[in-house]
Structure formats: C-alpha cells, structure tokens
Design an enzyme around this catalytic site. Structure first.
Site, short mmCIF file in Angstrom:
data_model
loop_
_atom_site.label_atom_id
_atom_site.label_comp_id
_atom_site.label_asym_id
_atom_site.label_seq_id
_atom_site.Cartn_x
_atom_site.Cartn_y
_atom_site.Cartn_z
N HIS A 178 -44.10 4.18 -39.91
CA HIS A 178 -44.82 5.21 -39.17
C HIS A 178 -44.98 4.83 -37.69
CE1 HIS A 178 -48.54 7.95 -38.75
NE2 HIS A 178 -47.52 8.75 -39.05
N LYS A 180 -44.51 4.09 -33.66
CA LYS A 180 -43.92 4.80 -32.52
C LYS A 180 -43.94 3.86 -31.32
CE LYS A 180 -45.74 8.38 -35.08
NZ LYS A 180 -46.80 8.33 -36.10
N ASP A 185 -36.50 -1.91 -20.44
CA ASP A 185 -36.22 -3.16 -19.73
C ASP A 185 -37.24 -4.25 -20.03
OD1 ASP A 185 -33.85 -2.40 -18.63
OD2 ASP A 185 -34.62 -2.01 -16.62
N HIS A 419 -54.00 14.98 -33.77
CA HIS A 419 -53.03 14.01 -34.27
C HIS A 419 -53.28 12.63 -33.66
CE1 HIS A 419 -49.01 12.15 -35.05
NE2 HIS A 419 -49.13 12.85 -36.16
N LYS A 421 -54.78 9.06 -32.92
CA LYS A 421 -55.42 8.04 -33.74
C LYS A 421 -56.07 7.03 -32.78
CE LYS A 421 -51.29 9.24 -35.88
NZ LYS A 421 -51.69 10.31 -36.72
N ASP A 426 -68.40 0.66 -29.06
CA ASP A 426 -69.42 0.44 -28.03
C ASP A 426 -69.00 0.95 -26.66
OD1 ASP A 426 -70.95 -0.78 -29.97
OD2 ASP A 426 -70.35 -2.81 -29.43
#
Length: 525
Positions: A178, A180, A185, A419, A421, A426
């Site tokens: 999952h 991404k 470079d 979508h 996450k 704090d």
C-alpha cells in the site's frame, strides 16, 4: 472505486468455485534478477544543488518538509521533480490508473528515461488488471525497469476475473503493498496517501479525495531510498517481463507504449491555490530554492516480508505499532484523520488508556455517504457507541451535508471523500503516510509513513482538519439515554440540527450490508 477489500467479499461469495479452479494459472518462479541500489552521487545534479540551497539554515540531522494538501500542487511537485531529475527516479505505488493523471505520470517517467535517467517503477499488482500491455511495453523503454509486487497468478482484463481465478492463492494475494513513494535523484521525495489517479488530484467530475502528501529533502530522503531498495530487491518484486509475455520487438513495444499512454482528452484546468499561500513547486524550483520547514523526522516502514507472515505477532515492528507507540507519548491531545477506521481491540485499549490519562482523542473519518468502502464503515459503526462512551470525539465527513449547505468549496460540483492518513500529537508532532487505522493496514498490507517533530507542520495540518469540521462534517454524540447515536450539524441559519437516523443511509445499502454481513470478517477488512 474498488479496493483491496473488494476481493474479500468475492473470495467468500465464490468459495464454492474453488474446487473448479484446480487448473488455474500459478505464479512463475522468481527469475534471476540484477540487484540495484539507490544512486548516491547526486550532490552535483541540479536537484542536488536545489536541495542544498533549500536546506540552507537547517540544523544537524534535520530534513526539510513542505506539505502538499492541494491535489494540483501535489501532482505539479512530482512533474517538476521528474523533469529536473538527471540520475534516477525511484517510484513505488499501490495504484497507477489508466486515466489522465496516471498516463501523464507514466509519460513523464518515459521522458525522463529518454534523457538518460534510470527509472525504477514498482507497482502493486492488484490494480494492473487490463494494463499488462501498458506496463510491459513501458519496460522496453531504455533505462526503465518495471516490477510488480506480489503478482496475482491470473492475468486478464478485469479485477473481478483475476481475483476469482487467483482464489487458490488467496492467503498470499490478500497481502498488498500500500506504500506510495516518489524519489528524484535521491535528493527530494514525495510521500503520503495519494495514488496516481484522477480522483486524488482534483481531476474527477464525480468525487475527489481529500488527501495529503509531503515533499522532503535532506537525510530522511536517503533513508526512504533505503526502504525503496529493500522492496525493489525483495523476493516479492517480480520483473514485469516474468509475468507478462511480449510478442513484439523492443522498438515496436516502445511505439506501442506511446500509443497506449497517449491521452487526447484536454487536461483538466484548475485555478486552485495552495491553502498555505505558497507558490507551486515548479515555480520555486525554477527560482532556485524551495520553501521548507526544518525538523527532525523518523521513517516508519513495514518490511516487504510482512506479507509472508501468517500469524499476528503484536510485538512485530510495524508502522501501525510504531504509530500507536507515538500516540502513547501524547500529553494532552491526539487528533486522527483516517478514511478507513476500524480500531479493533488494540486500538480501543490505546484510546481508553489515553482518555484515562486525560488526553483528548479526536477522530475524523468518512461518514456513510462519503466512504467508498461501505463494508469498512459498517464494521467501524459497531465501535462508535463504545468510543463515545469512553470519551472519544468522533466527526464524520458527509458530502450530502456539504451539498445541502451549498458548501462544495474546492470540490465544485463533485463531492469530497477523506483519504488523508494523518495524525497530530499535542499539535507538535505530525504523522503522515499511507497507513489507515484498520486491520488491513495493521496485518495485511505493507505501509510507510513519516513522524515529523514540527509544531509548525502539525499546527498547519490541524488547521485544515479543523476547517473541514465545518459545514460538511457531523459531530457524533450520545443522546440523553446514553445509548442512541445522534449526528449534530449546524444549519444555514446557524442553528443546531440533530439527526437520530444515520445520514446518507438507504434501503439499497442496508440490503447490501445484510447480504454481505455473514461473510465480512473484520480481520479481512
């Protein structure tokens, strides 16, 4: 959109077919591969010089970060970096869709390879249904390597067909990558929650995802490159050539890729700006320096070998475990945005411990009308009463509430689905990555994320989350009887509106849940 969870119900509903699948295809043995590592001598490249200039003033061990909440700016960042890369592009995605965004992204990789840039593209195999030719012909472009993570044994044009004829290996294919990650470079990275598809970058006319990426420069990029190398060289990364046959020569394959990747449709034009008032990454790179916030950060990344584990070892070092441990460091507040939220016993215990220690816990997730995963929402809904009783604050995104209020905002006539996450501890520490707070992220998928020690970035994300709790979000509470759920919103007249029936529910959804309920095991969602 379908998801990794799609094949859970398919698996259970067609279980009786398994006896007829004895002749199904099997995955070929992993062929001999040439191992490769991230290119490190890139300090003198254009991106190396730009990274150094952008990091001027950072402290020892600090990296530089810039948040990318706006879809247009997030895609611009990838394109701008790809076009300036001189040595390498290391690219890892759960999904690359064959739409305007996905095809443009692949064309950018092709064009970079044409300039002599080494391109390593690692894609989870679940969503390659019908796209074997696209990825296989891309692999014939000089300087491009394409690998498929944990391939399904059955190929074919449809996801459902591939899943049905791969069910004899369900235990293996239930585990997906999952992650991404985009690295240019070995000097700049882009990571977070977005896949390469129109709805993640405000290009869909029907529904678009509210998401968050972060661009980084500095030491954390080299650490992320090490994570990529681990996946790229793992036993679960199959060269696309080993699973997809090609019946034309290399030159013809390259021409065929150009045909497949061509997108004659006009590009979607947007006038959206960055919510933080920054210029685009393209503009800043052209000017010679990117605006970054300096901070120390930790990389959380599951090992690719996680997908081979059959037991659920709660002591295993995973992104979920590391993130929950970070939550335990809170002294006053934890604010969580998770589109797919199934806390389970471990999550409940963590939240109860926090509440008992007088720590405020806030959760923002998709309401029933916003989710693209009704089964997940149905399981999450079973926890709501218990969470509210222990003192957790719950907010649910509702596109119908936004429609009724005339508050589409950045989404125009489409509606928004959460979508992103992210979590703020704090209001000084920020988590951002690919991990949801659910069983699939904890046990079935591999995930990655960054924990950034930066009050400035944490406050910036909190501001967006707090803004989104306006006219398009319901606040949940318990009625006076202590048992009945209520959904509370503010009407156009400023008065409080209270609902006792779940918003956006209808008879068709209730029928679907009734039919799937016996098969929807929580540990598979």
């Amino acid at each position: 959109m379908a998801s990794a969870r799609t094949f859970v119900s398919l698996h259970l509903l067609v279980l009786l077919l398994i006896s007829a699948l004895a002749g199904c295809a099997s995955l070929p043995p992993l062929p001999a591969r040439t191992g490769s590592k991230a290119i490190t001598d890139t300090r003198g490249t254009l991106l190396g010089r730009l990274a150094n200039a952008s990091l001027d003033g950072s402290g020892p061990g600090e990296s530089g970060f810039r948040l990318l909440p706006a879809g247009d700016f997030a895609f611009d960042a990838r394109v701008a970096l790809a076009r300036r890369a001189e040595r390498s592009l290391d690219v890892q995605y759960y999904q690359i869709q064959r739409d305007s965004i996905g095809l443009q992204f692949l064309r950018e990789l092709r064009d970079a390879a044409g300039r002599g840039v080494r391109v390593r593209l690692l894609v989870d195999d679940l969503y390659t249904a019908g796209e074997d030719e696209l990825f296989r012909t891309l692999a014939e472009v000089p300087n491009v390597e394409v690998r498929l993570f944990n391939p399904l044994p059955a190929r074919g044009a449809t996801l459902a067909g591939r899943l049905i004829f791969s069910l004899h290996e369900f235990t293996r294919i239930n585990h997906r990558m999952h992650n991404k990650l985009f690295i240019a470079d070995n000097r700049f990275s882009v990571s977070g929650g977005r896949n390469m598809a129109d709805e993640y970058f405000m290009r869909s006319a029907q529904a678009n995802f509210i998401d968050m990426d972060v661009i980084a420069a500095g030491p954390v990029v080299r650490e992320l490159s090490g994570v990529f190398d681990h996946y790229w060289n793992s036993d679960y990364a199959y060269p696309v050539q080993s699973v997809v046959a090609l019946r034309i020569d290399a030159a013809a394959a390259q021409r065929r890729f150009d045909e497949l990747a061509n997108n004659p449709a006009p590009a979607f034009e947007s006038t959206l700006g960055d919510p933080y008032g920054l210029a685009s990454v393209e503009f800043e790179l052209a000017a010679g320096q990117m605006t970054l916030t300096f901070a120390n950060a930790s990389v959380f990344a599951d090992a690719p070998e996680k997908i081979a584990r059959k037991d659920r070892d709660e002591n295993l070092a995973t992104v979920t475990r590391s993130t929950l441990e970070a939550f335990h460091s809170a002294r006053s507040e934890v604010v969580i945005a998770s589109p797919y939220f199934i806390p389970g016993p471990i999550g409940l215990d963590s939240m109860k411990e926090a509440i008992d220690n007088h720590i405020r816990v806030v959760v923002l997730t998709n309401g029933l009308g916003a989710t693209d995963e009704p089964l997940v929402h149905w399981r999450y809904a079973r926890y709501r009463r218990q969470l509210l009783k222990m003192g957790v604050e719950i907010y649910e995104l509702s596109p119908s509430l936004a429609r009724d209020a005339g508050n589409f905002g950045d989404f125009r006539k489409s509606f928004g689905r959460l979508h992103a996450k992210v979590a703020m501890i704090d209001r000084r520490t920020l988590f951002i990555g690919s991990m949801n707070l659910d069983n699939r992220s904890a046990w079935s998928n591999t995930e990655a994320g960054l924990l950034i020690d930066s009050p400035q970035l944490a406050q910036a994300v909190y501001g967006l989350v707090d803004r989104d709790r306006g006219a398009s979000v319901y606040r949940l509470r318990l009625a006076a009887d202590g048992e009945t759920l209520e959904w509370v919103s503010t009407g156009r007249d400023g008065k409080q509106v209270v609902l006792r029936n779940e918003p956006d529910n209808n008879w068709l959804l209730r029928l679907k849940m009734f039919l799937l309920e016996p098969f929807a095991q929580e540990e598979l969602l």
